[in-house]
Write a protein that holds these residues in place. Structure first.
Motif, mmCIF file in Angstrom:
data_model
loop_
_atom_site.group_PDB
_atom_site.id
_atom_site.type_symbol
_atom_site.label_atom_id
_atom_site.label_comp_id
_atom_site.label_asym_id
_atom_site.label_seq_id
_atom_site.Cartn_x
_atom_site.Cartn_y
_atom_site.Cartn_z
ATOM 1 N N ALA A 73 0.721 -1.116 -0.020
ATOM 2 C CA ALA A 73 0.063 -0.115 0.053
ATOM 3 C C ALA A 73 0.980 1.251 0.129
ATOM 4 N N ASN A 74 1.859 1.118 0.814
ATOM 5 C CA ASN A 74 2.671 2.510 0.986
ATOM 6 C C ASN A 74 3.367 2.541 -0.564
ATOM 7 N N MET A 75 3.955 1.480 -1.210
ATOM 8 C CA MET A 75 4.562 1.729 -2.308
ATOM 9 C C MET A 75 3.435 2.354 -3.479
ATOM 10 N N ALA A 76 2.288 1.959 -3.377
ATOM 11 C CA ALA A 76 1.233 2.395 -4.280
ATOM 12 C C ALA A 76 0.741 3.875 -4.152
ATOM 13 N N GLN A 77 0.763 4.187 -2.886
ATOM 14 C CA GLN A 77 0.413 5.794 -2.660
ATOM 15 C C GLN A 77 1.785 6.714 -3.151
ATOM 16 N N SER A 78 3.157 6.096 -2.812
ATOM 17 C CA SER A 78 4.042 6.656 -3.233
ATOM 18 C C SER A 78 3.943 7.103 -4.962
ATOM 19 N N LYS A 79 3.538 5.881 -5.723
ATOM 20 C CA LYS A 79 3.437 5.865 -7.092
ATOM 21 C C LYS A 79 2.606 7.203 -7.343
ATOM 22 N N VAL A 80 1.515 7.127 -6.690
ATOM 23 C CA VAL A 80 0.383 8.248 -7.135
ATOM 24 C C VAL A 80 0.916 9.615 -6.712
ATOM 25 N N ALA A 81 1.726 9.920 -5.528
ATOM 26 C CA ALA A 81 2.410 11.290 -5.408
ATOM 27 C C ALA A 81 3.340 11.561 -6.242
ATOM 28 N N THR A 82 4.413 10.691 -6.688
ATOM 29 C CA THR A 82 5.380 10.969 -7.792
ATOM 30 C C THR A 82 4.916 11.049 -8.915
ATOM 31 N N TYR A 141 -3.508 12.372 -7.516
ATOM 32 C CA TYR A 141 -2.609 13.255 -6.396
ATOM 33 C C TYR A 141 -3.232 14.657 -6.102
ATOM 34 N N ASN A 142 -3.706 15.202 -5.058
ATOM 35 C CA ASN A 142 -4.263 16.551 -4.601
ATOM 36 C C ASN A 142 -3.086 17.337 -4.040
ATOM 37 N N ASP A 143 -2.551 18.316 -4.874
ATOM 38 C CA ASP A 143 -1.423 19.172 -4.417
ATOM 39 C C ASP A 143 -1.865 20.367 -3.815
ATOM 40 N N ILE A 144 -3.075 20.596 -3.527
ATOM 41 C CA ILE A 144 -3.678 21.767 -2.896
ATOM 42 C C ILE A 144 -3.587 21.507 -1.545
ATOM 43 N N ASP A 145 -2.891 22.421 -0.756
ATOM 44 C CA ASP A 145 -2.569 22.312 0.728
ATOM 45 C C ASP A 145 -3.886 22.418 1.470
ATOM 46 N N ASP A 146 -4.910 23.477 1.129
ATOM 47 C CA ASP A 146 -6.034 23.810 1.774
ATOM 48 C C ASP A 146 -7.000 22.627 1.858
ATOM 49 N N ASP A 147 -6.928 21.781 0.817
ATOM 50 C CA ASP A 147 -7.991 20.642 0.972
ATOM 51 C C ASP A 147 -7.512 19.713 2.079
ATOM 52 N N ASP A 148 -8.587 18.965 2.598
ATOM 53 C CA ASP A 148 -8.381 17.967 3.843
ATOM 54 C C ASP A 148 -8.402 16.733 3.250
ATOM 55 N N TYR A 149 -7.654 16.494 1.812
ATOM 56 C CA TYR A 149 -7.569 15.182 1.530
ATOM 57 C C TYR A 149 -6.301 15.056 0.632
ATOM 58 N N THR A 150 -5.573 13.738 0.313
ATOM 59 C CA THR A 150 -4.479 13.810 -0.387
ATOM 60 C C THR A 150 -4.723 13.208 -1.707
ATOM 61 N N PHE A 151 -5.872 12.167 -1.891
ATOM 62 C CA PHE A 151 -5.885 11.320 -3.051
ATOM 63 C C PHE A 151 -7.545 11.785 -3.514
ATOM 64 N N TYR A 152 -7.726 11.635 -4.949
ATOM 65 C CA TYR A 152 -9.033 11.646 -5.147
ATOM 66 C C TYR A 152 -9.270 10.625 -6.540
ATOM 67 N N ILE A 153 -10.505 10.282 -6.649
ATOM 68 C CA ILE A 153 -10.566 9.321 -7.722
ATOM 69 C C ILE A 153 -10.886 9.889 -9.100
ATOM 70 N N GLU A 154 -10.078 9.898 -10.144
ATOM 71 C CA GLU A 154 -10.440 10.630 -11.393
ATOM 72 C C GLU A 154 -11.122 9.807 -12.212
#
Length: 688
Positions: A73-82, A141-154
């Motif tokens: 799971a951690n590697m999958a989240q890293s893929k989305v972030a990078t 990946y959501n890079d807007i700091d003011d939002d309260d979530y990191t990921f969203y389904i596109e």
């Protein structure tokens, strides 16, 4: 491809897959069958060996790149972030979070419970809100700091058919004989029919009956390793398997706290694996189960109607020959003690699991069968939109020994066989007789076991029969018990014999002044263990003190508990409170927990509130309400139970030493963890 393969592929083009390809991939993956077949149908839609080989490599590559394994799971989240976005294959749940006033998606193996999702996805796919859905999901990946979530389904593409044409399914069935269609269904299950006897073929079809007939109650007990639970865990995305553990009315039927229906409202079939290990602490659960099994409805403040079938599978540890010849044991022996005769009487069929072959690659097919998801859609459509019960009622003739629940169970079994094997029209007379005979035998197996358990003749009419198409009455027997006197004519115990033999010679004492009516049975109240007040000290370094050992004995008949402790604020203190709540949950009768606590300037209030809210939501799933109150002037620590007991622990819940290592003994089992010194005072509330 043999002749049946060619015919099937021609009539149902694009809806079949070679089942040996599934076996080759399945052994090395932990992916549900219908997900694998979805990929096989996409990449291996050919009968050329080189194209199939290339397709298999594409499937494996897709699984390697896109399927999220739980430990990755951690590697999958890293893929989305990078990379900004990535496509995965995972199971998606959508939950409405009351505190946030919005929906959040939760991905099982991606391990994120707070993924933003657009309304169009869960509006168009109801099952996202009803137990979850396997899908191809593009996560961004959501890079807007003011939002309260990191990921969203596109983007989201369900791994299920977008639409199902039942008329085309029936038209296709009409081009096959009954025997051909029977073999096709078995091959779709991954089995090679040429290696099975006709009776065993019918047993495998019987495992599918709860998937097509609403409110169908089915049980199969037998040896281990015969694949009893496979069909309910992987064969259909419309069935769910409960593996042991505690079955609660909130989970199964209705959650009063959330005002939401349980599993029976979301699934076509709710199956219980290892039924002997089910723990039912609340007697209301069994009563609601009886109501639901009887007519598909129940009441928990609101009237609920649902179509779900119930299937129970488990293991027999004794040989069938021993059981049927025993005056003591019966074939319901593995069931939990809460399953009384009223529950058993609601079973429409008992499949003899001891006749099923052990799982072996020898029985697997290398031929074509339906894509599992396509067949599952056909079964789902029939459960929701097809009724063959009246057709069976007009055609069937049953003998005089067949009573009310016998008749209903037999007719529902026959109706389910017709749905699976004859969706396009009625069967031939000989075929209909075969289904009736099988249904009568399956119901007789239930009745024989109840007759062994009952001390009177309530279920003594076990010679169930039917009138066949030649007008002859035929009594149907169960092969395992036909020549077993202990089952066919069980001895009746004289319920007065032991009383007379043990009657005292001395005169009996005078009756009480108020004598109950002779015709009214006065039930003895349940025995409650004698509890006493306690005052003791837990010494520094002592072990053997858990919340369960301290609090558990005093929870008899409790429904509400108040915990006052100003130090439920730090992470480890909240974890202590969670473990205390787990003790309360295990009691099975607690409906409400109230926590009064406090915080200081050093407390991260947002983090504290978030953790306690997670616990609150988790308890709601158990139908338990958690109220949290803040009292800045709180200093005392005590636990008050609504049965009158008060437990005071000097240090509150936080009386454990920090473990030397979180990987050492005592890190998870509090009874093995060393304590700090504290006084314990347990007494009854003096208030009237």
């Amino acid at each position: 491809m043999d002749a049946l393969d060619e015919k099937l592929a021609a009539v149902f083009d694009g809806k079949v897959v070679r089942k040996d390809l599934l076996h080759r991939i399945k052994k090395g993956t932990n992916v549900p069958t219908f997900v694998l077949e979805f990929l096989l149908a996409r990449f291996c839609a050919s009968d050329a060996d080189d194209e199939i080989q290339a397709g298999l490599e594409a499937v494996l590559e897709t699984l390697q790149d896109n399927y999220v394994r739980p430990n990755e799971a951690n590697m999958a989240q890293s893929k989305v972030a990078t990379k900004g976005k990535y496509r995965f294959i995972d199971k998606v749940h959508v939950n409405y979070v009351e505190k946030d006033k919005r929906h959040w998606a939760a991905l099982e193996n991606f391990d994120s419970r707070r993924v933003a999702i657009a309304e169009k996805f869960y509006r168009d796919n109801d099952r996202l809100l009803q137990g979850g859905l396997w899908a191809e999901i593009t996560i961004a990946y959501n890079d807007i700091d003011d939002d309260d979530y990191t990921f969203y389904i596109e983007d989201l593409r369900p791994i299920q058919l977008s639409r199902f044409d039942y008329a085309a399914y029936c038209a296709g069935r009409a081009q096959f004989s009954r025997e051909e269609w029977l073999d096709i269904i078995l091959r779709s299950m991954g089995l090679e029919p040429a290696k099975l006897s006709h009776r065993v073929k019918l047993h495998f079809i019987a495992r599918l009956l709860p998937l097509v007939e609403p409110n169908y109650n089915f049980i199969e007990l037998g040896p281990r390793g015969t694949g009893k639970s496979y069909f309910f865990s992987e064969f259909s995305p419309y069935s769910t398997l409960i593996s042991g553990g505690q079955a609660t009315k909130a989970t199964l039927f209705y959650n009063n706290q959330r005002k939401k229906i349980g599993l029976v409202g979301f699934w076509d079939t709710v199956a219980f694996d290892e039924v002997g290990g089910i723990k039912i602490k609340d007697p209301d659960t069994i009563q609601i189960m009886k109501d639901f099994m009887a007519n598909g409805r129940f009441s928990r403040g609101v009237e609920v109607i649902a179509d779900a079938s119930m299937a129970f599978v488990g293991n027999l540890d004794l040989s069938v020959r021993q059981i049927v010849n025993s005056e003591v044991y019966d074939l319901f022996q593995p069931l939990p003690k809460e399953f009384d005769l009223a529950v058993m009487d609601r079973f429409a069929a008992y499949l003899p699991g001891w006749e099923m072959p052990k799982n072996s690659s020898d029985f697997l097919t290398g031929n074509y069968g339906f894509i599992t998801d396509y067949l599952a859609e056909a079964f789902h459509y029939q459960l929701k939109h097809s009724n063959r019960y009246e057709e069976v009622s007009q055609r069937i003739q049953l003998g005089a020994a067949v009573e009310g629940r016998d008749e209903k169970g037999i007719k529902k079994t026959v109706a389910a066989f017709l749905k699976i094997l004859h969706p396009a029209g009625p069967p031939e007379p000989a075929e209909f007789d075969e289904y009736v005979s099988y249904a009568v035998e399956s119901r007789r197996r239930v009745k024989e076991q109840m007759n062994k358990r009952k001390s009177d003749d309530e279920f003594a009419l076990i010679n169930l029969s039917f009138i066949n198409s030649q007008g002859q009455e035929r009594i149907v027997f169960c092969p395992e018990s036909q020549s077993a006197p202990a089952t066919q004519a069980p001895a009746r115990k004289n319920i007065h014999q032991s009383t007379q033999a043990e009657a005292p010679a001395t005169p009996t004492p005078a009756p009480p002044a108020v004598q109950p009516d002779a015709d009214i049975a006065v039930a003895e109240p349940p025995a409650i263990p004698a509890l006493k007040e306690q005052h003791f000290t837990i010494h520094y370094g002592a072990t053997g003190f858990s919340y369960e050992s301290l609090i558990g004995p005093y929870l008899v008949n409790a429904t509400a508990v108040v915990v006052e402790d100003p130090y439920i604020r730090a992470n480890h203190q909240i974890q202590n409170f969670v473990r205390c709540c787990e003790t309360l949950v295990k009691q099975g009768t607690i409906k409400k927990i109230t926590l009064t606590t406090a915080y200081d300037d050093k407390t991260d209030i947002k983090e504290m509130a978030g953790r306690l809210d997670e616990l609150k939501q988790s308890l709601l799933e158990m139908d338990i309400q958690l109220d949290i109150q803040i009292n800045a002037n709180l200093h005392d620590r005590e636990i008050r139970i609504d049965n009158g007991w008060i437990i005071k622990i000097g240090r509150g819940l936080d009386f454990y030493q920090k473990p030397d290592s979180w990987y050492g003994i005592g890190s998870t089992d509090l009874s093995l963890r060393r304590c700090l010194e504290t006084k314990v005072d347990i007494h009854q509330d003096p208030a009237p």
